[in-house]
Enzyme design. Structure first.
Site, PDB file in Angstrom:
ATOM      1  N   TYR A 142      32.868  22.644  36.884  1.00 22.41           N
ATOM      2  CA  TYR A 142      34.287  22.656  36.695  1.00 22.41           C
ATOM      3  C   TYR A 142      35.354  22.809  37.657  1.00 22.41           C
ATOM      4  O   TYR A 142      33.882  24.020  38.876  1.00 22.41           O
ATOM      5  CB  TYR A 142      34.905  23.886  36.002  1.00 22.41           C
ATOM      6  N   ASP A 237      31.065  23.893  45.763  1.00 26.10           N
ATOM      7  CA  ASP A 237      32.266  24.149  45.160  1.00 26.10           C
ATOM      8  C   ASP A 237      31.849  25.988  44.779  1.00 26.10           C
ATOM      9  O   ASP A 237      30.300  25.662  44.090  1.00 26.10           O
ATOM     10  CB  ASP A 237      32.459  23.870  43.608  1.00 26.10           C
ATOM     11  N   LYS A 265      37.481  33.875  43.682  1.00 27.51           N
ATOM     12  CA  LYS A 265      37.410  35.190  42.688  1.00 27.51           C
ATOM     13  C   LYS A 265      36.776  36.362  43.737  1.00 27.51           C
ATOM     14  O   LYS A 265      37.020  36.359  43.919  1.00 27.51           O
ATOM     15  CB  LYS A 265      35.810  34.322  42.166  1.00 27.51           C
TER      16      LYS A 265
HETATM   17  P1  KE4 Z   1      40.964  29.945  39.614  1.00 33.42           P
HETATM   18  O1  KE4 Z   1      41.385  27.943  40.210  1.00 33.42           O
HETATM   19  O2  KE4 Z   1      40.268  29.627  38.483  1.00 33.42           O
HETATM   20  O3  KE4 Z   1      41.334  30.439  40.450  1.00 33.42           O
HETATM   21  O4  KE4 Z   1      39.013  28.172  40.111  1.00 33.42           O
HETATM   22  C1  KE4 Z   1      38.406  27.137  39.378  1.00 33.42           C
HETATM   23  C2  KE4 Z   1      37.583  27.155  39.547  1.00 33.42           C
HETATM   24  C3  KE4 Z   1      36.996  26.586  40.433  1.00 33.42           C
HETATM   25  N1  KE4 Z   1      35.517  26.611  40.824  1.00 33.42           N
HETATM   26  C4  KE4 Z   1      34.455  27.382  39.646  1.00 33.42           C
HETATM   27  C5  KE4 Z   1      33.011  26.759  40.065  1.00 33.42           C
HETATM   28  C6  KE4 Z   1      35.098  27.870  38.831  1.00 33.42           C
HETATM   29  O5  KE4 Z   1      34.313  28.498  37.714  1.00 33.42           O
HETATM   30  C7  KE4 Z   1      36.288  27.798  38.591  1.00 33.42           C
HETATM   31  C8  KE4 Z   1      37.265  28.493  37.508  1.00 33.42           C
HETATM   32  N2  KE4 Z   1      36.099  29.596  36.663  1.00 33.42           N
HETATM   33  C9  KE4 Z   1      36.952  29.900  35.002  1.00 33.42           C
HETATM   34  C10 KE4 Z   1      35.448  30.087  34.951  1.00 33.42           C
HETATM   35  N3  KE4 Z   1      34.233  30.037  35.170  1.00 33.42           N
HETATM   36  C11 KE4 Z   1      37.971  30.785  35.562  1.00 33.42           C
HETATM   37  C12 KE4 Z   1      38.097  30.902  33.725  1.00 33.42           C
HETATM   38  C13 KE4 Z   1      39.335  31.132  33.949  1.00 33.42           C
HETATM   39  O6  KE4 Z   1      39.349  29.333  33.899  1.00 33.42           O
HETATM   40  O7  KE4 Z   1      40.300  31.095  33.084  1.00 33.42           O
END
Ligand code: KE4
Length: 424
Positions: A142, A237, A265
């Site tokens: 993701y 990523d 994060k």
């Molecule tokens: P954000 O746009 O949610 O800040 O980051 C996206 C993203 C990009 N790359 C990786 C590897 C990520 O894990 C994420 C976001 N992770 C999710 C949970 N695994 C965020 C939680 C959510 O979607 O509310």
């Protein structure tokens, strides 16, 4: 009726699904989301006054624990200097400097406001720099809700069984190539067929959105070699792994250096921050010094920069090896307790993160992750939640330990696991 339930009933009237991010819904585990009133150290406190040991930790940012004194104090001082200037400020240089110093693959870095913005911008930059249209990603990984990446995505898209790309035109995902994580042969075949059109490989160097899946020996090195062979970029990523699996991220830990790195994060210390960075000659293609456009009203926000800087500054002094050892002990004990209950369980762990898969086969990619028994996970999640242990409400996420957790919380966690019942 609980206060959380009352609030949820209000929320669903004005917010889709009552949540501002789908993974927070607990529909997949047959529960309502808990509304949180405050957090401190390893604990969150619900609106109903329940104190819970937190292993979501805001989905990764709170590696120091909630409300860390140094971060909190710096933020309070920063607020008194104003919340947003829309102009360069010293904290931006402070945070950028720490990131560049820590990550071997980053000469320059651009701040944005989320991990999604980081990967979206990095994708545009990779396409602009190489002049090529295609991107190769891995099933179950993701990279945020970027159109081009919502093909066989992990995290919430997997949890809620959302098909790849509703709302995204076919023409967009036509440029997205998919391979199974850890399968270098598939990647080689895709490069053999499309190599001259592939702008970049995007990969979570340790996958955290199908549950935790580790790279096989040679996988990351193989991606690096193929990218070099075909003139494509390798993009890590590191939104989860950055400053999590080591202070130099996965790239420092595995000694595989990407061309671009996406972050989020932890670098925001709990405030909205994302970033993308990489080799100078690539980053200088970004406006205003280059022609690839990317912008953001609140990019480099002084509060967010302050929280991120003081988080990383504090992390510089922390013992990652000790936290990894403690996390491993906790995760192995949890696995053994569950196994003694007669349920199939696999453990994947690295650094201060782990996932327990209810499966009798090792989990090495999205297909094997999806074989895990979600009914058993649901029983585990609710059994732990009922005893004050707060886990991510999805079998496709990770548990995050922190420097604020101690033997007290870990023992509470193990005690709760001993009491979980899996009677169907
Ligand atoms: P954000 O746009 O949610 O800040 O980051 C996206 C993203 C990009 N790359 C990786 C590897 C990520 O894990 C994420 C976001 N992770 C999710 C949970 N695994 C965020 C939680 C959510 O979607 O509310």
């Amino acid at each position: 009726m609980s206060i959380s339930r009352e609030l949820f009933e209000q929320a669903v009237k004005v917010i889709p699904g009552g949540v501002n991010s789908p993974v927070r819904t607990c529909a997949g585990v047959g529960a309502d989301p808990l509304f949180i009133s405050r957090a401190q150290g390893p604990y969150i406190y619900t609106e109903d006054g329940q104190k819970m040991v937190d292993y979501v930790m805001s989905w990764g940012p709170m590696i120091l624990g909630h409300n860390h004194e140094a971060v909190n104090r710096a933020l309070h001082e920063a607020v008194d200097r104003g919340t947003s200037y829309g102009a360069p400020c010293r904290p931006e240089i402070d945070l950028a400097g720490l990131i560049v110093e820590a990550l071997p693959g980053v000469d320059m870095v651009r701040m944005v406001n989320s991990g999604t913005e980081a990967t979206m911008s990095a994708l545009r930059l990779a396409r602009g720099y190489t002049g090529r249209p295609k991107v190769l990603k891995f099933t179950g990984c993701y990279h945020g809700h970027v159109d081009s990446f919502l093909a066989s995505a992990g995290s919430g898209a997997a949890t809620l069984c959302i098909p790849g790309t509703p709302g995204v035109p076919e023409e967009v995902v036509a440029h997205t190539l998919l391979a199974d994580y850890n399968d270098l042969e598939q990647v080689q075949a895709l490069f053999a067929e499309h190599g001259q059109e592939i702008a970049a490989i995007f990969v979570e160097p340790v996958a955290g959105n199908m549950g935790l899946v580790l790279p096989r020996d040679g996988f990351l090195q193989g991606l690096r070699k193929l990218a070099d062979e075909y003139g494509s970029l390798l993009v890590f990523d590191e939104v989860i792994t950055g400053f999590r699996v080591s202070f130099s991220g996965a790239q420092g830990r595995f000694k595989v250096i990407p061309d671009l790195t996406c972050l989020g994060k932890i670098i925001g210390g709990g405030l909205p921050v994302g970033a993308y960075g990489g080799r100078r000659e690539i980053m200088e293609k970004i406006a205003p010094c280059g022609e690839v456009y990317q912008a953001g009203t609140l990019s480099g926000n002084p509060l967010a920069m302050t929280a991120g800087y003081h988080t990383l500054k504090t992390l510089q002094e922390m013992d990652y090896d000790q936290l990894e050892a403690r996390t491993g002990e906790l995760a192995v004990s949890l696995r053994d307790i569950l196994a003694q209950k007669g349920v199939p369980v696999q453990l994947n762990t690295i650094g201060s993160i782990f996932t327990l898969f209810f499966s009798d086969a090792p989990v090495t990619d999205f297909a094997s992750a999806k074989k895990a028994d979600q009914d058993l996970f649901r029983a585990f999640y609710n059994g732990m939640r009922d005893q004050g242990i707060y886990l991510a409400p999805s079998g496709f996420e990770c548990a995050f330990n922190s420097f604020a957790h101690s033997a007290l919380e870990w023992e509470k966690t193990l005690e709760a696991a001993r009491r979980v019942s899996f009677s169907r």
